[in-house]
Design a protein around this motif. Sequence first.
Motif, PDB file in Angstrom:
ATOM      1  N   GLY A 104     -12.527  40.846   4.384  1.00 53.34           N
ATOM      2  CA  GLY A 104     -12.564  41.949   3.428  1.00 53.34           C
ATOM      3  C   GLY A 104     -13.430  41.646   2.227  1.00 53.34           C
ATOM      4  N   LEU A 105     -13.500  40.390   1.834  1.00 48.22           N
ATOM      5  CA  LEU A 105     -14.308  40.013   0.679  1.00 48.22           C
ATOM      6  C   LEU A 105     -15.781  39.919   1.025  1.00 48.22           C
ATOM      7  N   SER A 106     -16.127  40.112   2.298  1.00 46.04           N
ATOM      8  CA  SER A 106     -17.538  40.152   2.678  1.00 46.04           C
ATOM      9  C   SER A 106     -18.107  41.558   2.555  1.00 46.04           C
ATOM     10  N   ALA A 107     -17.269  42.563   2.326  1.00 41.15           N
ATOM     11  CA  ALA A 107     -17.737  43.946   2.238  1.00 41.15           C
ATOM     12  C   ALA A 107     -18.818  44.130   1.171  1.00 41.15           C
ATOM     13  N   PRO A 108     -18.672  43.576  -0.043  1.00 39.21           N
ATOM     14  CA  PRO A 108     -19.760  43.729  -1.020  1.00 39.21           C
ATOM     15  C   PRO A 108     -21.076  43.123  -0.534  1.00 39.21           C
ATOM     16  N   VAL A 109     -21.006  42.003   0.158  1.00 33.83           N
ATOM     17  CA  VAL A 109     -22.219  41.342   0.633  1.00 33.83           C
ATOM     18  C   VAL A 109     -22.925  42.217   1.668  1.00 33.83           C
ATOM     19  N   LEU A 110     -22.153  42.789   2.577  1.00 32.81           N
ATOM     20  CA  LEU A 110     -22.733  43.690   3.573  1.00 32.81           C
ATOM     21  C   LEU A 110     -23.354  44.914   2.909  1.00 32.81           C
ATOM     22  N   ALA A 111     -22.688  45.432   1.878  1.00 32.90           N
ATOM     23  CA  ALA A 111     -23.221  46.599   1.167  1.00 32.90           C
ATOM     24  C   ALA A 111     -24.515  46.251   0.431  1.00 32.90           C
ATOM     25  N   TRP A 112     -24.588  45.063  -0.171  1.00 32.78           N
ATOM     26  CA  TRP A 112     -25.846  44.640  -0.821  1.00 32.78           C
ATOM     27  C   TRP A 112     -26.960  44.516   0.211  1.00 32.78           C
ATOM     28  N   TYR A 113     -26.645  43.942   1.347  1.00 32.73           N
ATOM     29  CA  TYR A 113     -27.664  43.803   2.387  1.00 32.73           C
ATOM     30  C   TYR A 113     -28.201  45.182   2.804  1.00 32.73           C
ATOM     31  N   ASN A 114     -27.288  46.132   3.001  1.00 31.18           N
ATOM     32  CA  ASN A 114     -27.713  47.492   3.328  1.00 31.18           C
ATOM     33  C   ASN A 114     -28.589  48.076   2.220  1.00 31.18           C
ATOM     34  N   SER A 115     -28.187  47.887   0.980  1.00 32.90           N
ATOM     35  CA  SER A 115     -28.897  48.471  -0.155  1.00 32.90           C
ATOM     36  C   SER A 115     -30.341  48.009  -0.245  1.00 32.90           C
ATOM     37  N   TYR A 116     -30.582  46.741   0.041  1.00 27.53           N
ATOM     38  CA  TYR A 116     -31.905  46.159  -0.175  1.00 27.53           C
ATOM     39  C   TYR A 116     -32.730  45.993   1.100  1.00 27.53           C
ATOM     40  N   PHE A 117     -32.075  46.026   2.268  1.00 27.87           N
ATOM     41  CA  PHE A 117     -32.799  45.648   3.486  1.00 27.87           C
ATOM     42  C   PHE A 117     -32.622  46.572   4.692  1.00 27.87           C
ATOM     43  N   VAL A 118     -31.746  47.566   4.630  1.00 28.89           N
ATOM     44  CA  VAL A 118     -31.496  48.419   5.799  1.00 28.89           C
ATOM     45  C   VAL A 118     -32.013  49.836   5.535  1.00 28.89           C
ATOM     46  N   PRO A 119     -33.102  50.238   6.217  1.00 27.60           N
ATOM     47  CA  PRO A 119     -33.635  51.592   6.024  1.00 27.60           C
ATOM     48  C   PRO A 119     -32.569  52.654   6.314  1.00 27.60           C
ATOM     49  N   GLY A 120     -32.575  53.682   5.481  1.00 30.88           N
ATOM     50  CA  GLY A 120     -31.609  54.760   5.650  1.00 30.88           C
ATOM     51  C   GLY A 120     -30.420  54.649   4.721  1.00 30.88           C
ATOM     52  N   SER A 121     -30.464  53.726   3.779  1.00 27.91           N
ATOM     53  CA  SER A 121     -29.330  53.574   2.864  1.00 27.91           C
ATOM     54  C   SER A 121     -29.726  53.999   1.453  1.00 27.91           C
ATOM     55  N   ILE A 122     -28.772  54.602   0.758  1.00 30.19           N
ATOM     56  CA  ILE A 122     -28.904  54.974  -0.645  1.00 30.19           C
ATOM     57  C   ILE A 122     -27.694  54.400  -1.360  1.00 30.19           C
ATOM     58  N   SER A 123     -27.923  53.683  -2.453  1.00 31.81           N
ATOM     59  CA  SER A 123     -26.831  53.047  -3.181  1.00 31.81           C
ATOM     60  C   SER A 123     -26.906  53.434  -4.654  1.00 31.81           C
ATOM     61  N   ILE A 157     -32.882  53.041  -2.868  1.00 37.91           N
ATOM     62  CA  ILE A 157     -33.078  53.701  -1.581  1.00 37.91           C
ATOM     63  C   ILE A 157     -33.910  52.766  -0.719  1.00 37.91           C
ATOM     64  N   CYS A 158     -33.523  52.624   0.532  1.00 35.22           N
ATOM     65  CA  CYS A 158     -34.236  51.723   1.443  1.00 35.22           C
ATOM     66  C   CYS A 158     -34.934  52.554   2.515  1.00 35.22           C
ATOM     67  N   MET A 159     -36.259  52.413   2.563  1.00 39.37           N
ATOM     68  CA  MET A 159     -37.106  53.178   3.471  1.00 39.37           C
ATOM     69  C   MET A 159     -37.703  52.252   4.530  1.00 39.37           C
ATOM     70  N   ASN A 160     -38.418  52.855   5.485  1.00 45.17           N
ATOM     71  CA  ASN A 160     -39.156  52.080   6.480  1.00 45.17           C
ATOM     72  C   ASN A 160     -40.223  51.255   5.764  1.00 45.17           C
ATOM     73  N   GLU A 161     -40.180  49.951   5.940  1.00 46.15           N
ATOM     74  CA  GLU A 161     -41.058  49.061   5.182  1.00 46.15           C
ATOM     75  C   GLU A 161     -42.524  49.121   5.594  1.00 46.15           C
ATOM     76  N   LYS A 162     -42.844  49.823   6.671  1.00 47.69           N
ATOM     77  CA  LYS A 162     -44.230  49.884   7.151  1.00 47.69           C
ATOM     78  C   LYS A 162     -45.130  50.747   6.270  1.00 47.69           C
ATOM     79  N   TYR A 163     -44.536  51.580   5.409  1.00 46.80           N
ATOM     80  CA  TYR A 163     -45.334  52.570   4.685  1.00 46.80           C
ATOM     81  C   TYR A 163     -45.131  52.457   3.178  1.00 46.80           C
ATOM     82  N   ASP A 164     -46.020  53.130   2.435  1.00 46.42           N
ATOM     83  CA  ASP A 164     -45.849  53.337   1.001  1.00 46.42           C
ATOM     84  C   ASP A 164     -45.381  54.772   0.801  1.00 46.42           C
TER      85      ASP A 164
END
Length: 200
Positions: A104-123, A157-164
């Motif tokens: 349960g204490l890993s939930a913030p870490v997973l959310a940070w990973y999504n925020s900075y590295f997973v396209p399709g996330s808004i935090s 917001i995390c977007m597809n990293e291939k583009y600007d």
Amino acid sequence: CTEEQKRRIIENIEKGMMTPVGVSVVDTTASYFRHDGYWNGSVWMPHQWILWKAFLDNGQCDLADKIAMTALELWKDELELSYNCYELFMINNRRGAGFSQFSGLSAPVLAWYNSYFVPGSISTGFGAIITGSAWSDGFSFAEFTCRTYSDCTYMLICMNEKYDYTFENVAEYKKINRGAYRLKIKSENNKAKITVHRRK
């Protein structure tokens, strides 16, 4: 918080609570601080999460990024060594401690990973709520609406990293890494509609 309270909180974090492994649960200059402490000298991810979201609401974005990236690196190092999800992390040796299966204490870490590295996330911080969103299949376009409750609302917001990208209806933006952007929201009557286009 009042402006003076905000100033003191940030000062306390930067000058006494921030450590190389994250924000300590107590000030490291306090007489009761211990490098091997449980509640009096260690780093817990939920505390980092609360501060991270609050700093997005108050424009302390560099400090928010520092908290998230420090936590991600710390978690990664421990996971590679032990493959355990610990309760807390010791400041003196950067190692996990306490119960070893506290997922349960890993939930913030997973959310940070999504925020900075997973396209399709808004935090967001605590001062904004996403009320609707639409994405293209390849995450190279996004449109979303939100309500804001803070005078200085930032979000990631995390977007597809291939583009600007170009951004509509934002006061400012900054690229954080290959796919993540930090946006300062421009709202009218506490509402905003933001569109992100792939730059041609």
